[in-house]
Design a protein around this motif. Structure first.
Motif, mmCIF file in Angstrom:
data_model
loop_
_atom_site.group_PDB
_atom_site.id
_atom_site.type_symbol
_atom_site.label_atom_id
_atom_site.label_comp_id
_atom_site.label_asym_id
_atom_site.label_seq_id
_atom_site.Cartn_x
_atom_site.Cartn_y
_atom_site.Cartn_z
ATOM 1 N N ARG A 133 0.834 -1.205 0.000
ATOM 2 C CA ARG A 133 0.000 0.000 0.000
ATOM 3 C C ARG A 133 0.866 1.252 0.000
ATOM 4 O O ARG A 133 0.564 2.227 -0.703
ATOM 5 N N ASP A 134 1.946 1.237 0.783
ATOM 6 C CA ASP A 134 2.867 2.371 0.791
ATOM 7 C C ASP A 134 3.458 2.595 -0.597
ATOM 8 O O ASP A 134 3.589 3.736 -1.059
ATOM 9 N N ARG A 135 3.821 1.495 -1.265
ATOM 10 C CA ARG A 135 4.385 1.605 -2.602
ATOM 11 C C ARG A 135 3.369 2.203 -3.569
ATOM 12 O O ARG A 135 3.692 3.084 -4.373
ATOM 13 N N ASN A 136 2.128 1.739 -3.516
ATOM 14 C CA ASN A 136 1.102 2.271 -4.409
ATOM 15 C C ASN A 136 0.839 3.744 -4.139
ATOM 16 O O ASN A 136 0.553 4.515 -5.062
ATOM 17 N N ALA A 137 0.936 4.147 -2.866
ATOM 18 C CA ALA A 137 0.764 5.563 -2.533
ATOM 19 C C ALA A 137 1.884 6.391 -3.146
ATOM 20 O O ALA A 137 1.653 7.504 -3.644
ATOM 21 N N ARG A 138 3.089 5.856 -3.128
ATOM 22 C CA ARG A 138 4.221 6.578 -3.720
ATOM 23 C C ARG A 138 4.048 6.687 -5.234
ATOM 24 O O ARG A 138 4.323 7.732 -5.834
ATOM 25 N N ILE A 139 3.591 5.607 -5.866
ATOM 26 C CA ILE A 139 3.350 5.633 -7.306
ATOM 27 C C ILE A 139 2.282 6.669 -7.635
ATOM 28 O O ILE A 139 2.412 7.442 -8.596
ATOM 29 N N PHE A 140 1.219 6.693 -6.836
ATOM 30 C CA PHE A 140 0.149 7.668 -7.067
ATOM 31 C C PHE A 140 0.665 9.095 -6.889
ATOM 32 O O PHE A 140 0.367 9.985 -7.703
ATOM 33 N N ALA A 141 1.409 9.352 -5.823
ATOM 34 C CA ALA A 141 1.900 10.702 -5.559
ATOM 35 C C ALA A 141 2.785 11.193 -6.702
ATOM 36 O O ALA A 141 2.688 12.350 -7.132
ATOM 37 N N ALA A 142 3.646 10.306 -7.220
ATOM 38 C CA ALA A 142 4.499 10.689 -8.340
ATOM 39 C C ALA A 142 3.653 10.989 -9.576
ATOM 40 O O ALA A 142 3.924 11.943 -10.318
ATOM 41 N N GLY A 143 2.606 10.190 -9.795
ATOM 42 C CA GLY A 143 1.717 10.431 -10.931
ATOM 43 C C GLY A 143 0.964 11.738 -10.810
ATOM 44 O O GLY A 143 0.743 12.443 -11.809
ATOM 45 N N LEU A 144 0.572 12.088 -9.587
ATOM 46 C CA LEU A 144 -0.126 13.352 -9.361
ATOM 47 C C LEU A 144 0.789 14.531 -9.692
ATOM 48 O O LEU A 144 0.362 15.510 -10.321
ATOM 49 N N VAL A 145 2.047 14.433 -9.280
ATOM 50 C CA VAL A 145 3.011 15.492 -9.594
ATOM 51 C C VAL A 145 3.180 15.618 -11.102
ATOM 52 O O VAL A 145 3.198 16.726 -11.657
ATOM 53 N N ARG A 146 3.260 14.477 -11.786
ATOM 54 C CA ARG A 146 3.456 14.515 -13.237
ATOM 55 C C ARG A 146 2.255 15.138 -13.946
ATOM 56 O O ARG A 146 2.400 15.914 -14.885
ATOM 57 N N SER A 147 1.055 14.750 -13.506
ATOM 58 C CA SER A 147 -0.141 15.299 -14.140
ATOM 59 C C SER A 147 -0.193 16.814 -13.974
ATOM 60 O O SER A 147 -0.497 17.554 -14.911
ATOM 61 N N ALA A 148 0.080 17.272 -12.751
ATOM 62 C CA ALA A 148 0.078 18.713 -12.497
ATOM 63 C C ALA A 148 1.149 19.411 -13.320
ATOM 64 O O ALA A 148 0.931 20.497 -13.872
ATOM 65 N N SER A 149 2.305 18.776 -13.456
ATOM 66 C CA SER A 149 3.400 19.368 -14.226
ATOM 67 C C SER A 149 3.066 19.394 -15.708
ATOM 68 O O SER A 149 3.303 20.401 -16.399
ATOM 69 N N ASP A 150 2.505 18.301 -16.230
ATOM 70 C CA ASP A 150 2.183 18.228 -17.658
ATOM 71 C C ASP A 150 1.197 19.315 -18.060
ATOM 72 O O ASP A 150 1.211 19.796 -19.195
ATOM 73 N N GLN A 151 0.322 19.694 -17.134
ATOM 74 C CA GLN A 151 -0.671 20.726 -17.425
ATOM 75 C C GLN A 151 -0.178 22.132 -17.092
ATOM 76 O O GLN A 151 -0.923 23.098 -17.201
ATOM 77 N N GLY A 152 1.068 22.227 -16.648
ATOM 78 C CA GLY A 152 1.624 23.535 -16.329
ATOM 79 C C GLY A 152 1.123 24.120 -15.026
ATOM 80 O O GLY A 152 1.362 25.307 -14.747
ATOM 81 N N VAL A 153 0.459 23.303 -14.215
ATOM 82 C CA VAL A 153 -0.114 23.822 -12.969
ATOM 83 C C VAL A 153 0.976 24.309 -12.017
ATOM 84 O O VAL A 153 0.810 25.320 -11.328
ATOM 85 N N LEU A 154 2.107 23.596 -11.992
ATOM 86 C CA LEU A 154 3.151 23.919 -11.020
ATOM 87 C C LEU A 154 3.901 25.199 -11.351
ATOM 88 O O LEU A 154 4.576 25.762 -10.491
#
Length: 377
Positions: free
Chosen positions: A186-207
């Motif tokens: 579960r910890d690993r999946n949370a880390r995968i999700f968190a990294a994906g959230l950062v990427r999505s925000a970055s891809d859209q220029g949100v950051l």
């Protein structure tokens, strides 16, 4: 260190995010404690529902590191003896109603003592906040190394790349039963999700776009709680343009196998000290180069396939399909009540791109063999 204060005065305006401040941009390594909790109103969060990640931004601003802190790690908790690391938050939060400020502070103290690093700031994210953030960035791509079936909704998350909406993301984060590694999975999946959230925000220029960032924070509203400390949230956002890559490297504090009826895990006596020394001395890049097998390879490397996949609202023209089939969209968009428990696609929710999954595994294996830490998640 000041305690975090929920931003209930309203989200920052775009002008505030442009950087109109006399404070210099932070230098040196920066450590941010990320705490995820399954909020249950006036009931204290269960220790088993707490997710803990340490975001380390190195002084050379090469790229961020997401470090999982295993919830079942046996640690001393100030004023509460020895227990699982995740117990620090409910111990601090107390009851009727729980005080998230105190929960965060006791967790911060415990993590700082465990790692020996300075915690510059922190963020507490409730699962409802994560649901909103996920939907606002158009879903989060994840590549799971193993199949997960929800014990709550029976939704199936296949062992392949997929894009999750808010309801599916929260459903995944709640799963630990049935995983081969239990809570560590579960910890690993949370880390995968968190990294994906950062990427999505970055891809859209949100950051990097103050207007988009202000809109995102406005959608989250008062549910976002941050700790100002030595670096405020706005200070952290000002660090983003200085990073050579926002793609996080996913790591975990090395631990041994669970033992005893409480299923505690202990820090690995050989690997953990070296890892923590590298973290304290801002040398995680060198540690990863020596231990590439410790980098989580489950990473979405096929942005074209993800773009080809149907959006949260379905295939716009009814004809777009990825090679080998349509990539699965995890869960239907959240309903107005925020539950959104229906899985997208087939009744089992298992609509996958097998061809993409096979290519993904081959790419991951090749990167690991070559010590490819640059794209590790």
């Amino acid at each position: 260190m000041p305690l975090f204060t929920p931003e209930r005065a309203g989200p920052p305006q775009a002008a505030d995010l442009i950087g109109a401040t006399d404070r210099p941009v932070a230098t040196g390594g920066v450590n941010v404690l990320l705490v995820g909790i399954d909020n249950r109103g006036s009931v204290p969060p269960l220790a088993d529902s707490v997710l803990l990640l340490l975001l380390h931004i190195p002084a050379d601003r090469s790229r961020p590191y997401l470090v999982s802190l295993p919830r079942d790690l046996k640690v001393p908790i100030p004023g509460h003896g020895t227990d699982k690391l995740s117990a620090a938050f409910p111990f601090g939060a107390g009851h009727s109603p729980p005080d998230l400020t105190k929960g965060y502070e006791l967790t911060r103290q415990t993590v700082a003592k465990l790692t020996g690093v300075r915690i510059d700031t922190g963020v507490v994210l409730t699962y409802s906040t994560l649901r909103t953030l996920t939907n606002e960035v158009g879903g989060v791509p994840v590549c799971l190394p193993e199949r997960v079936q929800s014990v709550h909704t029976r939704r199936v998350f296949p062992a392949t790349c997929q894009r999750l909406d808010g309801a599916a993301a929260v459903d995944l984060l709640r799963q630990r039963y049935g995983l081969p590694d239990g809570s560590q999975g579960r910890d690993r999946n949370a880390r995968i999700f968190a990294a994906g959230l950062v990427r999505s925000a970055s891809d859209q220029g949100v950051l990097t776009n103050p207007v988009r960032l202000a809109k995102l924070l406005g959608a989250v509203g008062p549910d976002l709680a941050v700790s100002p400390g030595q670096a405020t949230m706005l200070d952290l956002m000002r660090l983003v343009p200085t990073l050579r890559s926002v793609d996080p490297v996913g790591l975990s504090l090395p631990v041994g196998e669970p033992t005893g009826p409480s299923r505690f895990v202990q820090a690995d006596p050989k690997r953990a000290p070296e890892f923590l020394t590298a973290l304290r001395e801002d040398q995680l890049g060198d540690w990863v180069a020596r231990h590439p097998e410790q980098v989580n390879p489950a990473r979405c490397r096929r942005p074209a396939a993800l773009r080809c996949a149907a959006t949260l609202n379905g295939d716009p023209d009814g004809s777009r399909r990825c090679p080998g089939g349509q990539m699965r969209l995890g869960g239907a968009p959240s309903r107005s009540d925020g539950s959104g428990d229906d899985a997208g696609g087939s009744p089992s929710g298992e609509q996958t791109d097998a061809h993409a999954g096979n290519e993904q595994q081959a790419t991951d294996a090749g990167d690991q063999a070559g010590g490819g830490t640059g794209d590790g998640q």
